[in-house]
Write a protein that holds these residues in place. Structure first.
Motif, PDB file in Angstrom:
ATOM      1  N   UNK A 184       3.529  32.897  -1.799  1.00 18.83           N
ATOM      2  CA  UNK A 184       4.727  32.606  -0.993  1.00 18.83           C
ATOM      3  C   UNK A 184       5.783  33.700  -1.097  1.00 18.83           C
ATOM      4  N   UNK A 185       5.418  34.816  -1.733  1.00 21.24           N
ATOM      5  CA  UNK A 185       6.353  35.931  -1.885  1.00 21.24           C
ATOM      6  C   UNK A 185       6.645  36.556  -0.528  1.00 21.24           C
ATOM      7  N   UNK A 186       7.833  37.087  -0.373  1.00 18.52           N
ATOM      8  CA  UNK A 186       8.218  37.690   0.902  1.00 18.52           C
ATOM      9  C   UNK A 186       7.524  39.030   1.138  1.00 18.52           C
ATOM     10  N   UNK A 187       7.156  39.663   0.043  1.00 15.70           N
ATOM     11  CA  UNK A 187       6.538  40.979   0.171  1.00 15.70           C
ATOM     12  C   UNK A 187       5.058  40.802   0.506  1.00 15.70           C
ATOM     13  N   UNK A 188       4.649  41.401   1.611  1.00 11.23           N
ATOM     14  CA  UNK A 188       3.280  41.234   2.075  1.00 11.23           C
ATOM     15  C   UNK A 188       2.273  41.912   1.137  1.00 11.23           C
ATOM     16  N   UNK A 189       2.664  43.058   0.542  1.00 11.03           N
ATOM     17  CA  UNK A 189       1.746  43.754  -0.365  1.00 11.03           C
ATOM     18  C   UNK A 189       1.465  42.926  -1.613  1.00 11.03           C
ATOM     19  N   UNK A 190       2.474  42.229  -2.112  1.00 13.36           N
ATOM     20  CA  UNK A 190       2.287  41.372  -3.280  1.00 13.36           C
ATOM     21  C   UNK A 190       1.331  40.229  -2.941  1.00 13.36           C
ATOM     22  N   UNK A 191       1.531  39.630  -1.786  1.00 16.14           N
ATOM     23  CA  UNK A 191       0.674  38.526  -1.359  1.00 16.14           C
ATOM     24  C   UNK A 191      -0.763  39.010  -1.174  1.00 16.14           C
ATOM     25  N   UNK A 192      -0.913  40.180  -0.540  1.00  8.28           N
ATOM     26  CA  UNK A 192      -2.252  40.712  -0.281  1.00  8.28           C
ATOM     27  C   UNK A 192      -2.997  40.992  -1.586  1.00  8.28           C
ATOM     28  N   UNK A 193      -2.321  41.599  -2.563  1.00  8.55           N
ATOM     29  CA  UNK A 193      -2.963  41.894  -3.835  1.00  8.55           C
ATOM     30  C   UNK A 193      -3.319  40.616  -4.576  1.00  8.55           C
ATOM     31  N   UNK A 194      -2.440  39.600  -4.437  1.00  8.39           N
ATOM     32  CA  UNK A 194      -2.714  38.313  -5.085  1.00  8.39           C
ATOM     33  C   UNK A 194      -3.944  37.656  -4.483  1.00  8.39           C
ATOM     34  N   UNK A 195      -4.097  37.762  -3.187  1.00  7.44           N
ATOM     35  CA  UNK A 195      -5.253  37.165  -2.514  1.00  7.44           C
ATOM     36  C   UNK A 195      -6.552  37.811  -3.011  1.00  7.44           C
ATOM     37  N   UNK A 196      -6.527  39.125  -3.130  1.00 10.68           N
ATOM     38  CA  UNK A 196      -7.731  39.835  -3.583  1.00 10.68           C
ATOM     39  C   UNK A 196      -8.112  39.408  -4.995  1.00 10.68           C
ATOM     40  N   UNK A 197      -7.125  39.288  -5.885  1.00 16.19           N
ATOM     41  CA  UNK A 197      -7.409  38.900  -7.268  1.00 16.19           C
ATOM     42  C   UNK A 197      -7.837  37.437  -7.337  1.00 16.19           C
ATOM     43  N   UNK A 198      -7.165  36.559  -6.545  1.00  7.59           N
ATOM     44  CA  UNK A 198      -7.527  35.134  -6.544  1.00  7.59           C
ATOM     45  C   UNK A 198      -8.960  34.946  -6.065  1.00  7.59           C
ATOM     46  N   UNK A 199      -9.325  35.711  -5.072  1.00  7.88           N
ATOM     47  CA  UNK A 199     -10.690  35.606  -4.541  1.00  7.88           C
ATOM     48  C   UNK A 199     -11.724  35.863  -5.633  1.00  7.88           C
ATOM     49  N   UNK A 200     -11.458  36.864  -6.467  1.00  5.41           N
ATOM     50  CA  UNK A 200     -12.401  37.181  -7.545  1.00  5.41           C
ATOM     51  C   UNK A 200     -12.391  36.114  -8.624  1.00  5.41           C
ATOM     52  N   UNK A 201     -11.220  35.535  -8.892  1.00  6.67           N
ATOM     53  CA  UNK A 201     -11.143  34.495  -9.918  1.00  6.67           C
ATOM     54  C   UNK A 201     -11.788  33.191  -9.459  1.00  6.67           C
ATOM     55  N   UNK A 202     -11.649  32.890  -8.155  1.00  6.38           N
ATOM     56  CA  UNK A 202     -12.214  31.639  -7.642  1.00  6.38           C
ATOM     57  C   UNK A 202     -13.736  31.650  -7.683  1.00  6.38           C
ATOM     58  N   UNK A 203     -14.334  32.811  -7.655  1.00  6.13           N
ATOM     59  CA  UNK A 203     -15.787  32.875  -7.697  1.00  6.13           C
ATOM     60  C   UNK A 203     -16.353  32.338  -9.004  1.00  6.13           C
ATOM     61  N   UNK A 204     -15.505  32.267 -10.028  1.00  2.95           N
ATOM     62  CA  UNK A 204     -15.990  31.792 -11.322  1.00  2.95           C
ATOM     63  C   UNK A 204     -16.116  30.272 -11.356  1.00  2.95           C
ATOM     64  N   UNK A 205     -15.169  29.556 -10.713  1.00  5.56           N
ATOM     65  CA  UNK A 205     -15.209  28.092 -10.686  1.00  5.56           C
ATOM     66  C   UNK A 205     -14.702  27.590  -9.325  1.00  5.56           C
ATOM     67  N   UNK A 206     -15.484  27.775  -8.249  1.00  5.00           N
ATOM     68  CA  UNK A 206     -14.986  27.428  -6.907  1.00  5.00           C
ATOM     69  C   UNK A 206     -14.827  25.925  -6.702  1.00  5.00           C
ATOM     70  N   UNK A 207     -15.675  25.127  -7.352  1.00  5.39           N
ATOM     71  CA  UNK A 207     -15.635  23.684  -7.093  1.00  5.39           C
ATOM     72  C   UNK A 207     -14.341  23.048  -7.607  1.00  5.39           C
ATOM     73  N   UNK A 208     -13.675  23.690  -8.573  1.00  5.45           N
ATOM     74  CA  UNK A 208     -12.451  23.118  -9.137  1.00  5.45           C
ATOM     75  C   UNK A 208     -11.208  23.514  -8.358  1.00  5.45           C
ATOM     76  N   UNK A 209     -11.365  24.439  -7.433  1.00  2.62           N
ATOM     77  CA  UNK A 209     -10.175  25.000  -6.792  1.00  2.62           C
ATOM     78  C   UNK A 209     -10.270  24.968  -5.263  1.00  2.62           C
ATOM     79  N   UNK A 210     -10.784  23.889  -4.716  1.00  2.00           N
ATOM     80  CA  UNK A 210     -10.876  23.784  -3.250  1.00  2.00           C
ATOM     81  C   UNK A 210      -9.495  23.727  -2.609  1.00  2.00           C
ATOM     82  N   UNK A 211      -8.504  23.178  -3.342  1.00  2.00           N
ATOM     83  CA  UNK A 211      -7.142  23.132  -2.801  1.00  2.00           C
ATOM     84  C   UNK A 211      -6.584  24.535  -2.609  1.00  2.00           C
ATOM     85  N   UNK A 212      -6.905  25.422  -3.518  1.00  2.21           N
ATOM     86  CA  UNK A 212      -6.413  26.797  -3.396  1.00  2.21           C
ATOM     87  C   UNK A 212      -7.059  27.475  -2.200  1.00  2.21           C
TER      88      UNK A 212
END
Length: 980
Positions: A392-420
């Motif tokens: 929810x950060x206003x800076x688009x670069x911060x959001x974009x980098x967060x998305x890339x990192x979250x994507x890699x973290x979600x691959x470890x336990x996707x079934x627990x994080x469907x809300x994300x």
């Protein structure tokens, strides 16, 4: 001004010219005017002229050649600075025609009396080598000569020349290795860096890996290697390896950052893992230096930061004034230091960094949070929640980098994080960064079964903007369409066909090829091959979770602290660090021997008599007193009896004198060819007390009436017997002679004490063959680093024993054995003696081997007491105190003891200590103190023993030893000898 007749004007002109050079201005036009003044008699002007010529001689070679005769005359100048400057200018003229002149000048300068000129000669060697590589053989001879130089000013320069000309000639370093290690602390800082780097590569080729028994393996790897580890001998560090580590450790406190980094890389590549931690504090200190130094140190810290920097965690916190490069490096170190105990502190620090205005730094911080979450599972959910809040950060670069990192973290336990995943699907309308959009689409396609209602709608939105998306996003839209077609074809069949039709006519051929491939794969037709049957397995296969790795990974193939390591690319001139050898090379190559000849045996005899007979002085005085009383009684007897006695005694004296003189001549011949070990700076002397037999015999005789024919002889004996007057004279004479020898400070003297025998093979076990051995305490002539072991073979059987020899020698790492010559025949009832040498490597580990005859083999072993691992050395009282002062603290062991009733006089103490350990007596002015000195046979580590007696049998035993383990074991043995 340069053409003036006044030296003051010339000096002022040269000062201005040199100042212009220092400011970077070109003064080459003045070369003709300056070079004329090279013959000026004023030394100050001549120095500045040479400074100018060194700068421009290479550019103005033709003009410089005109003055070459002047440079040659300068090589003979009485002033060392002029000689060095002339050689420096001569070596700067890059013309092959003067190579012979340069070579001759370098050879002469290498023998110059001034170390500054010899240093300049070492600097000239690489210049000449680059000009004419064919001169390499002659230059190596000069380098070998300069390597033997003991001046600290020369050491660094000649090692640099060695590295430039012949780094492969390791044999030149062998005999100078210990000297370089000992000189290292006094060499200038530039030379210290060069020597340390050279010694690092040398040690990697000459010593074993100290971490060979360490373990970085997994449980299963260890289990598989268990048999191999069992066969491997336990690691014992070479004393020369330890010498290098010990002598470089103080340099971690150097003010020069390059020296500290050189020592740090040496410890990292050579030291046992348990000792590498000493470099942490020194590297943290360098973080307060210049920015470039800080970058260099942090580049090394991120590579070696496995725990050793944890106590200094706050030193790596990022300041707002740090440049981005340093911020990123500190982030890397903090990430490597993160563990279960400090992760909460580090994450709080990361939360502060995310608010920074430096966007590149914020993106690096988010990546660091992802790596922390990957490495430490306990904080993965916490990190995910924090990253989701950043969406929810206003800076688009911060959001974009967060998305890339979250994507890699979600691959470890996707079934627990469907809300994300649902939350991220809603961001597709707002996020415009291509990498972030592609990551969201990949997540939705990979885990579409967790969001069955949202995924088709996301595909519908993406189909509308397909033609306006970046290539990386288009590829993920095609993948999303294919996966939804396979899992939910009812809702997405038409959308998929629409997307594939758009991609079919895209300008990018990668997208067109991907569309054609997927169409044939997921939409089966008659022309489709068998591969379409496995479409679901191909697209919906389980994919391993990614590992978030550091961008600075995989730099271990470069030497730590080098430019190549900093750049992660091989720089020009970089030399690969050699691999550890599988087997230990021969350590004796570092033992340098020289021959000391013509040491008068008379001096040796007097020294031995003076110091080794001192223990028996009290007993001899009592004997003299008894003899004198007997003499007085004998005077009252008949005169005829006296004459007969005197005649028999004089004949006995003559025979004894002739025997002693023959023995002295033999000892002289043996002594002249004795080799002495240069590295330990000892002169090995054999005990020649036999020459004093006549003196002691003469002392024991009663006075008789003078006989005319023996008058001269009597006077000679009386002058020699007056040792109180001669002792100091001969002692002083010996040290004056020994001072002429190179680096002679101590001399080895073999004490005369009873030798204890040990049983090696009992006659019952040996079927009639019995073997006993003792440590002869004599130098082992084939190898001075070995302990001489004398073995006595006795054949108690009724038959002869043949071919006695050794086989299957099993030794600990570093130990060596020189086998005794084979005994071809040992007749029944006979006995024979043989001598073998063993290098125990300053340890009490047993040497195991098989003793073989022509019929049987017997397993035997030789285990030395710690006292037999030494050889005696002579020290004066002042030298003893000086060496003792340097071996304080952890190198000193003190014990309070109560002496045995029979061991409370000086003679008994000396006898028991020398019986327990192969040491020599040190002169002492106090009656209540006995001192002894020795060195270990292998490493020449000094061993000092002091027994201070007090009242009522109380005493204090002090042992100072460089090797604490030997000191501890020696305390126990001497304690046992003095108290029982």
């Amino acid at each position: 001004m340069l053409d003036s007749n006044k030296d003051s004007l010339k000096l002022e002109a040269m000062k201005r010219i040199v100042a212009m050079i220092a400011r970077g201005k070109n003064t080459s036009d003045l070369f003709p005017a300056v070079v004329k003044n090279v013959a000026c008699k004023n030394i100050e002007v001549k120095k500045l002229v040479y400074v100018y010529l060194v700068r421009y001689a290479e550019e103005q070679q033709d003009l410089a050649l005109l003055s070459i005769s002047t440079f040659q005359r300068g090589l003979k100048d009485p002033n060392q600075l002029i000689r060095a400057s002339a050689l420096r200018v001569l070596s700067s003229i890059r013309v092959t025609i003067i190579v012979p002149i340069m070579m001759l000048a370098i050879k002469e300068a290498a023998s110059d009396m001034s170390p500054y000129v010899r240093k300049t000669a070492a600097h000239a060697i690489p210049k000449l080598y680059s000009l004419d590589p064919e001169q390499k053989d002659q230059l190596i001879e000069v380098i070998e000569k300069l390597l033997a130089d003991k001046t600290t000013l020369v050491a660094g320069s000649v090692v640099m020349a060695f590295e430039e000309v012949c780094p492969e000639r390791i044999d030149l370093i062998h005999k100078n290795y210990r000297k370089l290690c000992n000189l290292l602390i006094d060499v200038e800082e530039w030379g210290q860096v060069v020597i340390i780097n050279m010694l690092t590569r040398y040690a990697r080729t000459q010593f074993l890996n100290p971490n060979m028994n360490g373990s970085d393996k997994t449980f299963y790897d260890k289990k598989a290697e268990a048999p191999a580890m069992a066969k491997r001998k336990p690691y014992v560090m070479d004393p020369d390896h330890r010498l290098l580590l010990r002598n470089t450790k103080p340099l971690l406190q150097s003010r020069n950052a390059a020296v500290v980094m050189a020592v740090a890389q040496l410890y990292f590549h050579l030291a046992p893992k348990a000792e590498v931690g000493v470099i942490a504090k020194a590297l943290v200190r360098l973080l307060r230096s210049h920015r470039f130094t800080e970058v260099f140190v942090l580049s090394s810290c991120r590579y070696v930061s496995q725990g050793m920097f944890e106590p200094y965690l706050k030193s790596f916190y990022i300041r707002s004034t740090d440049p981005t490069q340093i911020k990123v490096l500190k982030l890397e170190v903090l990430t490597n230091l993160a563990n279960e105990t400090n992760i909460s502190t580090i994450l709080r620090e990361f939360q502060t960094y995310i608010k920074s205005m430096d966007k590149d730094f914020v993106a690096a911080t988010i990546q660091a949070i992802g790596r922390c979450a990957t490495n430490i599972g306990e904080v993965r959910d916490t990190c995910l929640n924090g990253l989701v809040q950043l969406l929810s950060n206003r800076d688009e670069l911060v959001v974009a980098e967060s998305v890339v990192v979250i994507k890699k973290l979600l691959q470890m336990q996707p079934e627990k994080h469907s809300d994300i995943i649902k939350h991220m699907a809603k961001l597709t309308d707002n996020i415009q960064v291509p990498m972030a959009r592609a990551s969201i689409l990949w997540l939705i396609g990979e885990y579409c079964e967790h969001v069955p209602k949202i995924a088709p709608d996301v595909l519908r939105k993406m189909a509308k903007s397909f033609t306006n998306e970046e290539d990386i996003v288009k590829l993920q839209i095609i993948n999303l369409a294919a996966k939804l077609y396979l899992t939910n074809s009812k809702q997405t069949k038409l959308l998929t066909q629409y997307v594939l039709n758009l991609a079919k006519y895209d300008q990018n051929y990668d997208i067109r090829d991907r569309a054609r491939f997927i169409r044939q794969l997921i939409v089966p037709t008659e022309k489709s091959g068998a591969l379409s049957k496995y479409a679901k397995k191909l697209f919906l296969a389980l994919k391993p979770a990614p590992v978030l790795e550091s961008p600075f990974k995989d730099r271990d193939h470069f030497q730590l602290g080098s430019l190549s390591h900093l750049l992660n690319a091989k720089a020009g001139g970089y030399q690969e660090l050699p691999d550890w050898p599988e087997a230990a090379p021969d350590p004796s190559v570092r033992n340098f021997y020289c021959t000391v000849e013509s040491v008068p045996s008379v001096i040796i005899n007097f020294l031995n008599f003076a110091f080794f007979s001192s223990e028996q002085s009290s007993e001899e005085e009592e004997r003299k007193h008894e003899r004198k009383s007997k003499q007085r009684k004998s005077e009252s007897e008949s005169e005829s009896d006296e004459e007969e006695d005197s005649e028999s005694e004089s004949s006995q004296t003559e025979s004894e004198d002739s025997e002693s003189e023959a023995e002295v001549k033999k000892k002289k011949k043996v002594l002249k060819k004795t080799h002495f070990k240069h590295s330990n700076m000892n002169i090995c002397m054999y005990s020649c007390q036999c020459s004093f037999i006549s003196f002691q015999a003469a002392e024991s005789k009663p006075p008789s009436k003078p006989v005319k024919k023996d008058n001269k002889k009597e006077k000679k004996e009386m002058s020699l017997l007056d040792l109180d007057d001669c002792k100091l004279f001969f002692l002083n004479l010996f040290f004056k002679l020994s001072a002429l020898k190179e680096n002679t400070k101590v001399m080895t003297i073999s004490p005369s004490s009873a030798l204890k025998s040990y049983e090696m093979l009992h006659r019952i076990t040996g079927e009639g063959l019995s073997v006993e051995y003792c440590f002869s305490r004599q130098p082992f002539s084939p190898d001075a680093n070995m302990v001489a072991v004398q073995m006595q073979f006795t054949n108690n059987a009724t038959s002869d024993t043949k071919n006695l020899h050794m086989e299957d020698v099993k030794l600990q790492s570093g130990m060596r054995v020189k086998e005794f010559p084979e005994i071809e025949l040992l007749p029944a009832g006979e006995m024979v003696t043989a001598v073998m040498g063993i290098d125990f490597c300053d340890s009490t580990q047993a040497a195991n081997f098989q003793l073989c005859t022509h019929t049987r083999k017997f397993f035997v072993s030789i285990q030395p007491p710690v006292g037999e691992l030494m050889r005696p050395v002579f020290l004066t009282e002042n030298e003893f105190k000086k060496e003792q002062g340097q071996l304080m603290g952890m190198n000193e062991i003190t014990e309070k003891i109560t002496l045995d009733v029979k061991c409370r006089n000086e003679h008994s103490i000396v006898q028991r200590v020398i019986t327990a350990a192969n040491l020599s007596r040190v002169p002492c002015g106090s009656d209540k103190e006995c001192r002894f000195a020795g060195r270990t046979v292998t490493s020449s580590s000094l061993v000092l023993v002091t027994v201070a007696t007090k009242e009522e049998g109380a005493a204090k035993l002090t042992i100072n030893c460089e090797k604490m383990v030997i000191g501890t074991m020696l305390v126990k043995d001497i304690l046992l000898a003095l108290t029982q």
